[in-house]
Design an enzyme around this catalytic site. Structure first.
Site, PDB file in Angstrom:
ATOM      1  N   HIS A  65      -2.668  -3.423  -5.926  1.00 52.09           N
ATOM      2  CA  HIS A  65      -2.612  -3.083  -6.460  1.00 52.09           C
ATOM      3  C   HIS A  65      -1.920  -1.526  -6.035  1.00 52.09           C
ATOM      4  CE1 HIS A  65      -5.978  -4.401  -8.655  1.00 52.09           C
ATOM      5  NE2 HIS A  65      -5.916  -4.317  -8.996  1.00 52.09           N
ATOM      6  N   GLU A  92      -8.421 -14.846 -14.426  1.00 54.21           N
ATOM      7  CA  GLU A  92      -7.828 -14.784 -13.223  1.00 54.21           C
ATOM      8  C   GLU A  92      -9.586 -14.883 -11.595  1.00 54.21           C
ATOM      9  OE1 GLU A  92      -7.375 -10.211 -13.418  1.00 54.21           O
ATOM     10  OE2 GLU A  92      -8.916 -10.099 -14.665  1.00 54.21           O
ATOM     11  N   ASP A 124      -5.766 -12.086  -9.543  1.00 52.37           N
ATOM     12  CA  ASP A 124      -6.562 -12.315  -9.326  1.00 52.37           C
ATOM     13  C   ASP A 124      -6.935 -13.604  -9.082  1.00 52.37           C
ATOM     14  OD1 ASP A 124      -8.522 -10.338  -8.280  1.00 52.37           O
ATOM     15  OD2 ASP A 124      -7.867  -8.840 -10.550  1.00 52.37           O
ATOM     16  N   CYS A 180       0.413 -11.844 -16.669  1.00 51.24           N
ATOM     17  CA  CYS A 180       0.332 -10.656 -16.418  1.00 51.24           C
ATOM     18  C   CYS A 180       0.352  -9.974 -15.105  1.00 51.24           C
ATOM     19  CB  CYS A 180      -0.504  -9.479 -16.946  1.00 51.24           C
ATOM     20  SG  CYS A 180      -2.005 -10.214 -17.113  1.00 51.24           S
TER      21      CYS A 180
END
Ligand code: PEP
Ligand code: MG
Length: 871
Positions: free
Chosen positions: A494, A730, A754, A801
């Protein structure tokens, strides 16, 4: 006085009368009373004029501002410490705890003047027996203070003051009540090894001369402590009257040893003989310091911060965010962590603490693994050793019962120890305080979760850090930070995602030698290729600036067309959307030409605060974003996705061995339905303003989707509005059951960050797996293919995404697999649109069929590279 009325309260509850001079234990309750060793006013520990005592680092207790000058034993036991300056002594009580009494503050400097011991080390004393006389006037005029801390230094007991603020009489009034823990004084597992004056099992001792020119500083001390821990015996190291627990790095270092000191190794226990023999050999050999016999020690090289000559060469890592920067190094070592005062309960705090230690150990071991035997490797070994050091850990574990947070206690413990180390009269040992703070901050970082980055002045900063938490990255000042380089992390973590969002060039999994670059060192960073060049030559800087200018020119050309739709050469429109966090980024997304918002990471509304945002606050935020986008741009709001590497300070998730496989994403909010309902109501309130879609994160099972949908249906019915619903794909199971999920949703959005992590079983933040955790692995591509096929069979659309959507090489693959929308960081919108315009969907489809038959990510990349070269 107040103190005596408290006595009566206690006595009424059945405590023994302390005036007998004894300090008895009351059978089942295992309570020990300590007598006042001096007459005087009782001062709370926090008011003792010494930060180490005041912070509770030494232990729990009180101070006495004395009116008498004869120190009496507060309890029956054995004198286990008598400092050679006679200003401090310790008694190990018969019940197992140790009590330290320190006459005045900074009295070590008196070197014994004005202090007369009445007992010897190792002597048995009874409660009330005189221990030490002192000349109060002499001491008071020469020392910082006469306030005398009386401290219980043992772990595994709870200490209560019973006379705080009152006046006590030496040898008559009670001063402290100690509730003994189950382990205190037990032979099986004492909080500290029993004193050697009352050994169990055979004993052995030997004297040895210390060859190390700088004494037992961190690295040899770590070697020695690690070796000592291999024995069951209690092992002490004695230097004159001072002694150390040989299994404790900190304790050994506090001996403040010098070259040619004579040390006595004393052991008691079944394997005492072997322990003494082996440790004597180790010490005689210099505890791993090869040049211990003379000359500068081989590993006396300073810490990595100054160990490597700057300009030694180019350092490489993983590209995390593109862009070129030329700036000055800022080594981020001191993160200011937001530390809660109170914990969530001793059991939880202990578990959290142990988990943080394990996490820190894992991180250091990962840095250590690629290093052969070298000074740097040994420093990291010493760091790992510190994480198991009882002198640092025990005060934390002992004080958790007080209700304080583990983070606060840990900060006190390592901070206090580092402060003590800084006062030792050996410069090399003083240097090691930095290691203690380094390790301490690492653990604190895990415990506290978030922290604010403190930056020096300047606008050309290139940050180099071990790792950055997502919240720290989010808090970076874009005006001043030109680039971010981390030794840890990976491009799908992240922190890297945020760097891309912020448009800051970034490198992760960077060569750890980068930590050795001094602050202010000029560097050139190429985030797109993952290269950092220290001390670049002027022509390199000129060349890099030219490349940067060319990249800028291309970006500007792409930006000029950004507002237009992204249509392939054969006329198919691909939506290019933005991933955003808040209203500011929503405005940036519109300005950057985003067709939609494919992912609003709503967790950012929840972070950096001490309670969840209220429903009206949330709905205000969502309404603002919806209004910014207008009805023509879809807004996909992902419900709160925390857990894994995204902690929330006020949402205490139980410590887990594998947080990425634990309660995260939808699992968190299904466990706390009110949290989810509140968020859904807030989203529904914004629905009339735009084209709102709700998306659930981390769905692995159909049941989860159905439960979340049921909550949404109830709230939507109550609100009288409807929104579209989707799930993130994910988790591999979600891709594999996409056929079953599709009827219950309007769309899917594939989270490749993920999905890659879970498909390849590689932690998305793992620096050493960063290169292999490749979203272009054929296994990931097949899961994407399955998802798209299932969705399209049911007339649903599919977005991507995750980070893969913005990778130039991956775009043809995703378009070929049939993806309808690419949702990327705002700064990437224009260039992704430009990439799409250079591709033919038909050709991409043929290519994708070929890719699905390949066996490795390398083969996939090679095939894609050939295609991008001639689209
Ligand atoms: C992903 O996993 O790819 C994703 C987009 O979600 P996040 O990165 O926020 O976990
Ligand atoms: Mg995700």
């Amino acid at each position: 006085p107040r103190a005596s009325s408290r006595w009566r309260e206690r006595d009424a509850q059945g405590y023994d009368d302390a005036s007998t001079g004894a300090a008895p234990m009351t059978g089942a309750s295992r309570t020990l009373h300590l007598l006042a060793p001096l007459s005087g006013i009782v001062v709370p520990l926090a008011q003792v004029p010494d930060p180490v005592f005041a912070a509770g680092t030494v232990g729990a207790g009180v101070g006495i501002d004395p009116t008498s000058s004869e120190l009496l034993a507060p309890v029956a036991g054995v004198v286990t410490q008598l400092h050679r300056a006679h200003h401090a002594l310790a008694i190990r009580a018969d019940e197992g705890i140790e009590v330290l009494i320190h006459v005045g503050i900074d009295t070590v400097t008196l070197r014994g003047e004005g202090l007369v011991p009445r007992v010897a080390l190792g002597e048995r004393v009874v409660a009330g027996q005189p221990l030490l006389g002192f000349d109060a006037d002499f001491v008071a005029t020469r020392a910082a203070s006469l306030v005398t801390p009386v401290i219980v230094t043992s772990a595994d007991c709870v200490v209560r003051s019973v006379a705080e603020g009152g006046v006590v009489r030496a040898g008559h009034d009670r001063l402290l009540v100690v509730e003994l823990g189950p382990l205190a004084g037990s032979a099986a597992a004492p909080a500290e090894p029993p004193a050697l004056t009352t050994p169990s099992g055979p004993t052995a001792r030997v004297e040895v001369e210390l060859p190390n020119p700088d004494g037992l500083h961190a690295r040899p001390a770590a070697t020695l402590a690690a070796a000592a821990k291999r024995y069951h015996a209690d092992i002490r190291l004695r230097r004159g009257e001072a002694q150390a627990n040989a299994k404790s790095l900190t304790s050994i270092m506090l001996l403040g040893t010098h070259a040619h000191d004579r040390l006595e190794i004393v052991a008691a226990g079944a394997d005492a003989q072997a322990a003494v023999r082996d440790l004597a050999e180790l010490i005689a050999a210099g505890c791993g310091e090869s040049a211990a016999a003379g000359g500068p020690p081989a590993d006396a090289a300073p810490l990595p911060a100054t160990a490597v000559t700057p300009g030694a060469g180019t350092l490489t890592g993983q590209p995390a965010s593109p862009g070129i920067a030329v700036g000055r190094v800022v080594q981020l070592r001191h993160l200011v962590h937001d530390v809660p005062e109170q914990g969530t309960g001793p059991v939880q705090e202990r578990a959290r603490f142990e988990l943080a230690l394990a996490e820190a150990r894992r991180a250091i071991a990962a840095l250590r693994a690629p290093l052969a035997e070298s000074p740097q490797a040994r420093i990291l070994d010493a760091h790992i050793e510190l994480l198991a050091d009882p002198e640092l850990l025990d005060p934390v574990l002992a004080a958790l019962e007080s209700g304080a947070s583990a983070a606060r206690l840990w900060r006190q413990s390592y901070g206090g120890y580092a402060a003590r180390l800084e006062r030792v009269d050996n410069p090399l040992l003083r240097e090691r305080a930095r290691d203690v703070r380094d390790v301490g901050e690492r653990v604190l970082g895990v415990l506290a979760g978030t922290g604010a980055v403190e930056l020096p002045p300047g606008t050309d900063l290139v940050l180099i850090a071990e790792d950055l938490a997502p919240s720290e990255t989010a808090a970076l000042d874009r005006q001043r930070v030109l680039a971010v380089c981390t030794v840890g992390g990976s491009a799908t973590g992240h922190a890297a995602i945020l760097a891309r969002m912020l448009g800051i060039p970034a490198i992760c999994a960077l060569d750890p030698a980068a930590r050795a670059l001094p602050d202010g060192c000029p560097v050139l960073v190429d985030g797109g290729s993952g290269v950092l060049r220290p001390n670049p030559a002027p022509e390199e800087v000129t060349h890099a600036r030219a490349r940067g200018a060319e990249q800028l020119r291309l970006r500007e050309a792409d930006a000029a067309l950004a507002a237009q739709a992204a249509v392939t050469l054969d006329g198919e429109r691909i939506e290019v959307a933005a991933n955003i966090r808040d209203g500011e980024e929503a405005r940036a997304a519109v300005a950057a030409g985003a067709d939609a918002v494919g992912l609003l990471r709503s967790e950012f509304l929840f972070s950096g605060r001490d309670r969840p945002p209220a429903e009206h606050e949330q709905s205000e935020a969502y309404r603002g974003i919806a209004a910014t986008l207008g009805r023509g741009r879809r807004l996909v709001i992902r419900t709160l996705d925390v857990g894994g590497d995204k902690p929330l300070a006020y949402l205490p998730l139980p410590p887990e061995a594998n947080p990425f496989l634990g309660v995260r994403g939808i699992r968190v909010t299904l466990e706390r339905p009110e949290l989810l309902r509140t968020q859904l109501r807030a989203i529904l309130a914004a629905a009339p303003l735009g084209d709102l879609h709700v998306m659930f994160p981390m769905v692995a099972m159909l049941e989860e989707l159905r439960r979340a949908r049921a909550l949404l249906a109830e709230e939507a019915a109550a609100a009288g509005v409807a929104v579209k619903v989707g799930v993130m794909i994910e988790v591999p199971s979600a891709a594999l059951i996409a056929e079953a999920l599709a009827p219950d949703v309007d769309f899917f959005s594939i989270g490749t960050n993920d999905l890659t992590q879970y498909t390849l079983a590689m932690d998305r933040g793992h620096p050493r797996l960063a290169a292999q955790a490749d979203g272009l692995h054929p296994a990931v591509l097949r899961l994407i293919a399955l998802t798209v096929e299932a969705a399209h069979r049911h007339g649903r659309w599919v977005g991507v995404c995750g980070g893969l959507a913005a990778e130039p090489l991956a775009i043809p693959a995703l378009i070929g697999l049939g993806v309808d929308e690419l949702s990327v960081a705002v700064p990437a919108v224009a260039s992704v649109k430009a990439s799409v315009r250079r591709l033919s969907r038909a050709r991409c489809r043929a290519l994708a069929t070929q890719l699905l038959g390949l066996a490795t990510a390398g083969e996939v990349r090679a095939a894609l590279a050939a295609c991008v070269a001639s689209p």
